[in-house]
Design a protein around this motif. Structure first.
Motif, PDB file in Angstrom:
ATOM      1  N   UNK A  12      28.031  41.397  36.488  1.00 52.28           N
ATOM      2  CA  UNK A  12      29.254  41.878  37.137  1.00 52.28           C
ATOM      3  C   UNK A  12      30.115  40.672  37.501  1.00 52.28           C
ATOM      4  N   UNK A  13      31.371  40.943  37.791  1.00 51.67           N
ATOM      5  CA  UNK A  13      32.304  39.918  38.256  1.00 51.67           C
ATOM      6  C   UNK A  13      32.684  40.242  39.690  1.00 51.67           C
ATOM      7  N   UNK A  14      32.549  39.243  40.565  1.00 50.81           N
ATOM      8  CA  UNK A  14      33.014  39.364  41.946  1.00 50.81           C
ATOM      9  C   UNK A  14      34.136  38.363  42.159  1.00 50.81           C
ATOM     10  N   UNK A  15      35.062  38.699  43.027  1.00 54.59           N
ATOM     11  CA  UNK A  15      36.112  37.748  43.379  1.00 54.59           C
ATOM     12  C   UNK A  15      35.845  37.169  44.760  1.00 54.59           C
ATOM     13  N   UNK A  16      36.540  36.090  45.058  1.00 47.74           N
ATOM     14  CA  UNK A  16      36.552  35.486  46.395  1.00 47.74           C
ATOM     15  C   UNK A  16      37.975  35.548  46.912  1.00 47.74           C
ATOM     16  N   UNK A  17      38.164  36.046  48.120  1.00 47.71           N
ATOM     17  CA  UNK A  17      39.528  36.133  48.656  1.00 47.71           C
ATOM     18  C   UNK A  17      40.140  34.755  48.825  1.00 47.71           C
ATOM     19  N   UNK A  18      39.344  33.781  49.281  1.00 49.64           N
ATOM     20  CA  UNK A  18      39.875  32.431  49.489  1.00 49.64           C
ATOM     21  C   UNK A  18      40.257  31.789  48.168  1.00 49.64           C
ATOM     22  N   UNK A  19      39.402  31.955  47.147  1.00 57.10           N
ATOM     23  CA  UNK A  19      39.688  31.355  45.848  1.00 57.10           C
ATOM     24  C   UNK A  19      40.892  32.022  45.195  1.00 57.10           C
ATOM     25  N   UNK A  70      41.688  35.807  35.782  1.00 54.30           N
ATOM     26  CA  UNK A  70      41.169  36.388  34.546  1.00 54.30           C
ATOM     27  C   UNK A  70      40.369  35.382  33.740  1.00 54.30           C
ATOM     28  N   UNK A  71      40.826  34.131  33.693  1.00 62.16           N
ATOM     29  CA  UNK A  71      40.133  33.122  32.894  1.00 62.16           C
ATOM     30  C   UNK A  71      38.729  32.852  33.436  1.00 62.16           C
ATOM     31  N   UNK A  72      38.608  32.679  34.745  1.00 59.31           N
ATOM     32  CA  UNK A  72      37.284  32.429  35.324  1.00 59.31           C
ATOM     33  C   UNK A  72      36.399  33.668  35.212  1.00 59.31           C
ATOM     34  N   UNK A  73      36.986  34.860  35.291  1.00 61.41           N
ATOM     35  CA  UNK A  73      36.204  36.086  35.123  1.00 61.41           C
ATOM     36  C   UNK A  73      35.616  36.162  33.721  1.00 61.41           C
ATOM     37  N   UNK A  74      36.399  35.747  32.726  1.00 66.60           N
ATOM     38  CA  UNK A  74      35.880  35.729  31.359  1.00 66.60           C
ATOM     39  C   UNK A  74      34.727  34.731  31.219  1.00 66.60           C
ATOM     40  N   UNK A  75      34.798  33.617  31.945  1.00 66.88           N
ATOM     41  CA  UNK A  75      33.689  32.658  31.922  1.00 66.88           C
ATOM     42  C   UNK A  75      32.425  33.280  32.504  1.00 66.88           C
ATOM     43  N   UNK A  76      32.577  34.026  33.589  1.00 70.76           N
ATOM     44  CA  UNK A  76      31.432  34.709  34.195  1.00 70.76           C
ATOM     45  C   UNK A  76      30.809  35.677  33.193  1.00 70.76           C
ATOM     46  N   UNK A 115      34.576  34.685  40.830  1.00 70.48           N
ATOM     47  CA  UNK A 115      35.720  34.277  40.027  1.00 70.48           C
ATOM     48  C   UNK A 115      36.985  34.359  40.857  1.00 70.48           C
ATOM     49  N   UNK A 116      38.089  33.878  40.284  1.00 68.16           N
ATOM     50  CA  UNK A 116      39.350  33.863  41.029  1.00 68.16           C
ATOM     51  C   UNK A 116      40.555  34.255  40.176  1.00 68.16           C
TER      52      UNK A 116
END
Length: 262
Positions: free
Chosen positions: A46-53, A33-39, A30-31
């Motif tokens: 779990x939710x992971x982030x991407x530094x580039x995104x 809060x909105x995309x994290x909620x989709x996950x 995810x990148x």
């Protein structure tokens, strides 16, 4: 003294336990809060982030160009938005000393982080001894501060093309084993895509390994069969979403078409 709350401790334990060779933890990065909620809504563990995104959303280039304060604030927003454990692509720590890194990171509520072994601005590989000391210091600071962090040690020999393919594999095996001994929980040999190489890494590194999905070159089932314990997507999902749908939507609006019919 900074101490992790009981819910955070439980989330860290849940995240660590989910790394199972042959039954991998799948993390569609995810990148915001909105995309994290989709996950979370899609049923992932779990939710992971991407530094580039994340950098793209915040208006910066990847490679630690984003001010660390903005990265930490973005992380805290994601943590507040979901009930799942959150693990963050934290590049190489944004220049923070280990104790400060752990204290400021733990304050966001995230319980896992990637730490890489090449210099983000230049791409130069960090001396293996220096990286071991860094990872050990992060783990030591976490223990001292009463914080449980799930550390995913990214190793960059493949993506940085450090030597011949054989040398890249040997260096990754060596670094991976030594990073686990220094306190990492998982090893991320980014850029590994050949099934024979992935299989060799899964057998030769004495702990869980994380492999990028690679835009479907190997299926999740194939990665599981090779012994992978964690599958992530990096910025690929965000880029695919925006390239495929975002550009078309705005082009439709600009040309007077109804974008909702696309």
């Amino acid at each position: 003294m900074t101490e992790l709350s009981r819910p955070a401790q439980e989330k860290a334990a849940t995240l660590r336990k989910a790394h199972v060779a042959g039954d991998p933890l799948v993390l569609p990065n995810a990148w915001d809060a909105a995309s994290a909620r989709m996950v979370e809504a899609a049923g992932f563990a779990a939710v992971a982030t991407s530094s580039a995104a994340t950098a793209a959303i915040l208006g910066y280039a990847d490679g630690e160009a984003t001010p660390v304060e903005e990265v930490l604030a973005a992380t805290a927003r994601i943590v507040r938005a979901v009930s799942l454990p959150v693990t963050v692509d934290f590049e190489r720590g944004y220049g923070l000393a280990p104790a400060e890194l752990v204290e400021r990171f733990a304050a966001t509520g995230a319980v896992g982080l990637n730490l890489e072994d090449s210099d983000p601005p230049t791409g130069a590989m960090i001396d293996v001894g220096e990286q071991i000391d860094f990872l050990a210091a992060v783990r030591g600071a976490a223990v001292s501060l009463g914080v449980d962090l799930v550390v995913n040690a990214r190793t960059d020999s493949f993506v940085r093309r450090a030597g011949s393919p054989e040398e890249q594999l040997a260096a990754t095996l060596d670094r991976g084993a030594r990073y686990l001994a220094a306190g990492a929980d998982c090893v991320y040999p980014i850029g590994a895509g050949d099934p024979e190489v992935i299989g060799a890494l899964a057998k030769g590194i004495p702990g869980p390994i994380n492999v990028a999905y690679g835009q479907g070159k190997l299926s999740r089932a194939e990665l599981a069969g090779l012994g992978v314990a964690r599958v992530s997507f990096g910025p690929a999902l965000q880029r695919h979403l925006y390239d495929r749908h975002g550009s078309a939507l705005f082009s439709a609006v600009a040309s007077g078409e109804n974008p909702f019919l696309l």
